[in-house]
Design a protein around this motif. Structure first.
Motif, short mmCIF file in Angstrom:
data_model
loop_
_atom_site.label_atom_id
_atom_site.label_comp_id
_atom_site.label_asym_id
_atom_site.label_seq_id
_atom_site.Cartn_x
_atom_site.Cartn_y
_atom_site.Cartn_z
N TYR A 4 0.33 3.93 -2.99
CA TYR A 4 -0.29 5.23 -2.69
C TYR A 4 0.72 6.32 -2.37
O TYR A 4 0.43 7.51 -2.59
CB TYR A 4 -1.25 5.07 -1.50
N ARG B 298 4.23 5.59 -5.87
CA ARG B 298 3.84 5.67 -7.30
C ARG B 298 2.91 6.83 -7.59
O ARG B 298 3.18 7.67 -8.45
CB ARG B 298 3.20 4.35 -7.72
N HIS B 299 1.78 6.87 -6.87
CA HIS B 299 0.74 7.84 -7.22
C HIS B 299 0.72 9.06 -6.31
O HIS B 299 0.04 10.05 -6.63
CB HIS B 299 -0.63 7.14 -7.17
N LYS B 300 1.41 9.01 -5.17
CA LYS B 300 1.56 10.17 -4.27
C LYS B 300 0.21 10.78 -3.91
O LYS B 300 -0.05 11.98 -4.06
CB LYS B 300 2.45 11.22 -4.92
N THR B 301 -0.68 9.93 -3.41
CA THR B 301 -2.03 10.37 -3.03
C THR B 301 -2.18 10.60 -1.54
O THR B 301 -3.29 10.89 -1.09
CB THR B 301 -3.06 9.32 -3.49
N ARG B 302 -1.11 10.46 -0.75
CA ARG B 302 -1.21 10.66 0.70
C ARG B 302 -0.14 11.64 1.16
O ARG B 302 0.79 11.29 1.91
CB ARG B 302 -1.07 9.33 1.42
N PRO B 303 -0.21 12.88 0.72
CA PRO B 303 0.85 13.85 1.09
C PRO B 303 0.82 14.28 2.54
O PRO B 303 1.81 14.79 3.05
CB PRO B 303 0.58 15.02 0.14
N TRP C 69 0.84 -1.21 0.00
CA TRP C 69 0.00 0.00 0.00
C TRP C 69 0.87 1.26 0.00
O TRP C 69 0.49 2.29 -0.58
CB TRP C 69 -0.94 -0.01 1.20
#
Length: 563
Positions: free
Chosen positions: A506, A509-514, A502
């Motif tokens: 997250y 790769r996609h950097k969705t939890r800054p 995970w």
């Protein structure tokens, strides 16, 4: 006035530590005279400042450091020093032999297999024919009794683990376990019989050390290998390494053997061929540069160990003869039809590993080549079929450019499998083959010799070769304790940091939890797998055990003695 100030600054300067540096005119004139006398100007060497050249010089300095260390154990310490959690290594197990892996085994050990089947001509002069025949007739009946006892009389059920006797376990595994027990017991009895009959005639057998099921482990760096997938991914992420994604790598190799028996002596066996002969270009070694994962081998993280069945400092430190079991080949699919090739792979890896670990106890390593050849004799059997091998180690350099450019080759002589007996009926052995006994006797009567005029341990200290020679109880006890702990390869008290799936998806790769708080070391740019072995907090000393307990901050931590 400005000229006077410049003159004072030239001949009366001050260093950064406050000391005055005085330069005399005579010294300057001497330098000028020397410059006039030289016919050609001498310049310092121009170093290549590329990334590959810097990396190569760094490795060579590390290899030289290992060479200059005095004791065997500290050399092995330094070999593991760059990795706190161990090296990402290729695991080779003696009884796990993939299909079509002979060329790979030859390449990573730089071994040439003699095409003509049979032992070298050297063994024709080990013992006379008349004496050989008389010994065979003397031990023949005892060998038959040993075979009958192990196959017909001795009970085996109590020697098999309870899980093997479970009804859910296939009969093949149960039969393999019984055959393995019979094979090991038969090897021990045949060895005892031969020693009893030959010890009076050959005194070197009286001083031979016999090890039952010894611990055999060896490690080395194999070069010229295509990089594994994880190494390619690492190079893609770094800008300076994008041009060298497919460059070959040095892959750490860890061999784990399971020999049945070892025979050791204080003197090495005589060489079969000289070091100059092993440089013959006709002794070809096949090339196998593919990643070993294509052969179903696996990679794992482990500290590299070199253990030839005993600890450093033992008097009998050279191999005489080793026995290995091949009952595991019963599970090999019949469609492979490569029993002879699998036996050769097992013999090459077992012989090379045993000799390499012996060489490490003489002060050599996978980075520091041996200065004299080492020889061993290997027997692989399942109790009925016997195969004999002679292996001579001429070089240990198989890393980096030495994988292809090293002129020396290791040599292996191979015999075809021979039946010791045809069958057993009514507690009688039918068709006992005396050729097997003759070859065994030749192995035992091959007398080790002291190599006069040869420095067997050129890279070890003169008075300090092992940890036991260390002066000072604290340092000696510390090194002994941590060396044994390193060799046992127990897991670290803290888990190895890893990137979970995970987090990879997250966060990376996609950097969705800054907004997530950074907690893991890799989130701060720390490369945990490149942590050094000595990069840890020393053990804490309680205040009551310190040399000066009144001082709170003095002597709180135990002193460490890493090389």
């Amino acid at each position: 006035m400005f000229v006077q100030i410049r003159q004072k600054l030239l001949f009366n300067t001050v260093t950064k530590y406050g000391k005055q540096n005085r330069y005399s005119i005579s010294a300057i004139s001497e330098v000028k005279d020397e410059a006039k006398d030289t016919e050609e100007p001498v310049y310092p060497p121009v170093e290549d400042l590329s990334l590959k050249a810097k990396s190569k010089r760094k490795k060579q300095a590390w290899h030289e450091k290992i060479k200059n260390i005095y004791t065997v154990e500290e050399k092995l310490f330094e070999l593991n020093m760059p990795r706190f959690y161990g090296w990402k290594s290729l695991f080779l197990n003696e009884h796990t032999i993939p299909y079509n892996s002979l060329s790979h085994a030859q390449y990573i050990t730089r071994t040439h297999v003699i095409k003509e089947s049979g032992l070298p001509a050297y063994y024709n002069n080990v013992i006379s024919t008349e004496q050989l025949d008389s010994i065979v007739q003397a031990i023949k009946n005892d060998i038959e009794d040993n075979i009958i006892f192990e196959h017909c009389i001795r009970r085996r059920e109590h020697e098999i683990e309870t899980s093997i006797l479970d009804e859910k376990i296939e009969n093949l595994e149960r039969k393999e376990k019984i055959d393995d027990n019979i094979c090991q017991a038969l090897i021990q009895k045949i060895n005892r019989t031969i020693l009893i009959h030959l010890s009076s005639m050959y005194p070197h057998l009286l001083h031979t050390e016999v090890d039952i099921e010894p611990r055999l482990e060896a490690s080395w760096f194999a070069g010229g290998i295509d990089p594994p997938p994880f190494r390619k991914n690492y190079r893609r992420r770094i800008k300076s390494l994008k041009d060298s994604i497919d460059d070959p790598v040095d892959l750490p190799v860890q061999y784990l053997g399971q020999p049945v028996m070892h025979l050791r002596h204080k003197h090495p066996l005589r060489e079969i061929i000289s070091l100059s002969e092993c440089e013959n270009p006709a002794l070809d070694v096949p090339t196998f540069k593919l990643c070993p994962l294509v052969l179903t081998y696996r990679l794992g993280r482990r500290h590299l160990t070199n253990i030839p069945g005993f600890w450093p400092g033992d008097e009998n430190e050279f191999g005489l003869l080793s026995y290995h079991s091949c009952t595991s080949l019963q599970k090999r699919p019949k469609k492979y039809n490569d029993t002879s090739e699998a036996l050769t792979v097992q013999a090459i890896l077992a012989s090379y590993s045993w000799l390499l670990s012996q060489a490490c106890y003489q002060g050599f390593s996978t980075f520091n080549d041996i200065t004299y050849p080492l020889t061993t004799q290997t027997v692989i059997t399942n109790g009925q079929w016997w195969s004999f091998f002679v292996y001579q180690l001429n070089t240990t350099l198989v890393h980096s450019e030495y994988a292809d450019e090293n002129p020396k080759r290791n040599i292996c002589w191979v015999t075809e499998p021979i039946k010791l007996f045809d069958k057993i009926e009514n507690e009688k052995v039918h068709g006992l083959n005396e050729e097997v006994l003759k070859t065994l006797i030749k192995f035992y009567t091959n007398i080790p010799e002291e190599r006069i005029g040869v420095d067997l341990k050129p890279y070890l200290g003169k008075s300090k070769k092992v940890i036991a020679d260390t002066i000072g109880d604290k340092k000696r006890n510390w090194l002994e304790k941590y060396y044994k702990h390193l060799m046992c390869n127990r897991p670290r008290y803290r888990r190895i940091p890893e990137i979970y799936d995970w987090q990879e998806i997250y966060i990376l790769r996609h950097k969705t939890r800054p907004m997530d708080k950074k907690r893991e070391p890799w989130e701060f740019g720390t490369k945990m797998f490149k942590r050094r072995l000595d990069d840890h907090q020393p053990p804490y000393i309680p205040r009551c055990l310190r040399t000066n307990p009144k001082k709170r901050k003095v002597g709180r931590w135990e002193k460490m003695y890493y090389p």
